[in-house]
Design an enzyme around this catalytic site. Structure first.
Site, short mmCIF file in Angstrom:
data_model
loop_
_atom_site.label_atom_id
_atom_site.label_comp_id
_atom_site.label_asym_id
_atom_site.label_seq_id
_atom_site.Cartn_x
_atom_site.Cartn_y
_atom_site.Cartn_z
N GLN A 105 0.85 -1.20 0.00
CA GLN A 105 0.00 0.00 0.00
C GLN A 105 0.88 1.24 0.00
OE1 GLN A 105 -0.40 1.93 3.27
NE2 GLN A 105 -1.25 3.57 2.00
N HIS A 158 -11.69 4.32 5.11
CA HIS A 158 -10.50 4.19 5.97
C HIS A 158 -10.91 3.74 7.37
CE1 HIS A 158 -6.18 5.46 5.38
NE2 HIS A 158 -6.14 5.14 6.65
N ARG A 176 -9.38 -3.92 11.48
CA ARG A 176 -9.36 -4.16 12.93
C ARG A 176 -9.57 -5.64 13.26
NH1 ARG A 176 -11.98 0.64 11.89
NH2 ARG A 176 -11.05 2.48 12.88
C1 LIG Z 1 -5.03 1.09 13.18
C2 LIG Z 1 -5.30 1.32 11.71
C3 LIG Z 1 -4.27 1.77 10.89
C4 LIG Z 1 -4.49 1.94 9.52
N1 LIG Z 1 -3.46 2.31 8.70
C5 LIG Z 1 -3.66 2.36 7.37
C6 LIG Z 1 -2.56 2.60 6.50
O1 LIG Z 1 -1.43 2.73 6.91
N2 LIG Z 1 -2.83 2.68 5.16
C7 LIG Z 1 -4.10 2.52 4.65
O2 LIG Z 1 -4.29 2.60 3.45
N3 LIG Z 1 -5.13 2.27 5.47
C8 LIG Z 1 -4.94 2.16 6.80
N4 LIG Z 1 -5.98 1.87 7.61
C9 LIG Z 1 -7.31 1.61 7.03
C10 LIG Z 1 -7.46 0.13 6.70
O3 LIG Z 1 -6.66 -0.22 5.61
C11 LIG Z 1 -8.90 -0.23 6.35
O4 LIG Z 1 -9.37 0.65 5.36
C12 LIG Z 1 -9.82 -0.18 7.56
O5 LIG Z 1 -9.18 -0.72 8.71
C13 LIG Z 1 -11.08 -0.94 7.29
O6 LIG Z 1 -11.96 -0.84 8.35
P1 LIG Z 1 -12.12 -1.96 9.50
O7 LIG Z 1 -11.00 -1.74 10.44
O8 LIG Z 1 -13.44 -1.62 10.09
O9 LIG Z 1 -12.05 -3.33 8.85
C14 LIG Z 1 -5.79 1.69 8.98
C15 LIG Z 1 -6.80 1.25 9.83
C16 LIG Z 1 -6.57 1.04 11.17
C17 LIG Z 1 -7.68 0.52 12.03
#
Ligand SMILES: Cc1cc2nc3c(=O)[nH]c(=O)nc-3n(C[C@H](O)[C@H](O)[C@H](O)COP(=O)(O)O)c2cc1C
Length: 387
Positions: free
Chosen positions: A128, A276, A331
């Protein structure tokens, strides 16, 4: 050994075993957290049909995402600081994903570097990319992902600037944590985490420290990140990145039908309908509500994936039945990692696989590729009527 039956069991253990600042970093959304909450509650509004006297033998969840074989349509989403939830977290999660047969996506903001994860896995993973102003660094980052034989570039479009998560400010989030009295008191109750962390050398942002001039430690990194994420990102730059990469591109963070059409015109391999995980635009629609209008706008010519709010196999089934070709969990796998390391990520995937398999069977389907809208009941006006 605790009996794990669902993702919530892992979440409870994650909270107990991981320093507060990292658990809170995971389990929060931006500002009022409205979108964070609705990502999950909107899944609950969709119901599954129950069919009977249908042969349930010989079921399969195997399918493809961007033409690549997956054991089930669930990839691990890119999650920054995964290596702070548990020592060597990215390597552990990537290994669990590889053993399970689903894609692992490494975040730009990971603790373990691209090279580190490649060294400890045997199959290609996805990388990513956050777009940065420093073109030199960006070019080298893309090249490093190529050299590591990453099989897709996931370009995140919804984080040019940062949505605020109040808890991160209050907890003084940093990697590694600064040892204030409150942090020390917290760490005294999380000693397994601490011992494992002392045994690894991976405690900083592995893709950045040592790869960007002037960034030798994390104390200057926050400053660097705020300055470096590119607020001027536009579709032309996305096209350039696509050229530079030359392989499969997935555009992540699409929530609006107009943007989905733009993404289609750029010629990407897939989009991820995502907010996100409710961490950026608070007040935006949940991903599952945004999905249908987007599918209608792109009209079946573009592969559409979805994340944000998936906590069970039933949620995966609902997303697939609505028309997504694949999903991602963020998560849900981090709870597994924080609870039990690599085994916990494997457990999270197994929990979701079982829920998906059984729920699919009850809808009268034996093959995930055949699941369609007839498997679900969607309340009238679910996508909403907005002016
Ligand atoms: C703790 C955390 C850190 C994240 N860091 C990134 C990241 O570095 N890059 C990115 O594209 N998305 C990031 N995301 C978003 C996730 O890729 C994803 O879109 C999101 O967790 C989906 O929702 P969910 O946690 O309800 O499954 C992050 C999400 C969380 C919870």
């Amino acid at each position: 050994m605790p009996v794990i039956t669902c993702i919530d069991d892992l979440k409870r253990l994650h909270k107990r075993r991981t320093p507060k600042m990292f658990y809170d970093y995971c389990e929060s959304g931006s500002w009022t957290e409205q979108t964070f909450r609705e990502n999950t509650t909107d899944f609950d509004r969709i119901r599954l049909r129950q069919r009977v006297a249908v042969n349930m033998e010989g079921r399969t969840l195997a399918t493809k995402m961007i033409g690549q074989d997956v054991a089930m349509p669930v990839a691990l989403a890119p999650v920054g600081l995964t290596g702070m939830q548990r020592a060597d977290g990215e390597i552990k999660a990537a290994k669990a994903a590889e053993a399970f047969g689903v894609p692992f996506t490494l975040s730009t903001m990971s603790i373990c570097s691209i090279e580190d994860v490649a060294e400890h896995t045997t199959k290609p993973f996805w990388f990513q990319l956050y777009t940065m102003k420093d073109q030199d660094y960006l070019g080298r980052l893309i090249q490093r992902a190529k050299d590591a034989k990453c099989s897709a570039l996931v370009v995140t479009l919804d984080l040019q600037i940062l949505g605020q998560r109040h808890k991160d400010l209050k907890n003084g989030l940093s990697a590694p944590p600064k040892l204030t009295p409150a942090v020390i008191a917290d760490l005294m109750t999380k000693w397994t985490w601490g011992i494992e962390m002392l045994q690894t050398r991976r405690r900083q942002f592995g893709n950045i420290v040592g790869h960007v001039q002037g960034v030798k430690d994390t104390s200057r990194l926050g400053e660097w990140t705020a300055q470096q994420f590119d607020p001027a990102l536009d579709w032309k730059k996305i096209e350039e990145i696509k050229e530079q990469w030359g392989g499969p591109v997935i555009l992540k963070g699409i929530l609006d039908p107009e943007d989905a059409v733009m993404a289609k015109n750029v010629g990407c391999d897939a989009i991820v309908v995502s907010n996100h995980g409710g961490r950026q635009q608070d007040g935006a629609l949940s991903s599952i509500r945004a999905l249908d209008p987007i599918l209608q706008a792109v009209g079946g010519d573009l592969e559409v994936h979805l994340d944000s709010g998936i906590r069970s196999g039933q949620d995966v089934l609902k997303a697939i039945a609505m028309g997504a070709k694949g999903t991602y969990i963020g998560r849900a796998f981090i709870h597994g990692l924080g609870a039990m390391g690599q085994e916990g990520v494997a457990t999270a995937l197994e929990v979701i696989r079982k829920e998906l398999d059984i729920s699919m069977a009850f809808t009268g389907n034996r093959d995930i590729n055949a699941v369609d809208r007839s498997a679900i009941l969607v309340p009238e006006g679910f996508a909403g009527r907005w002016e």
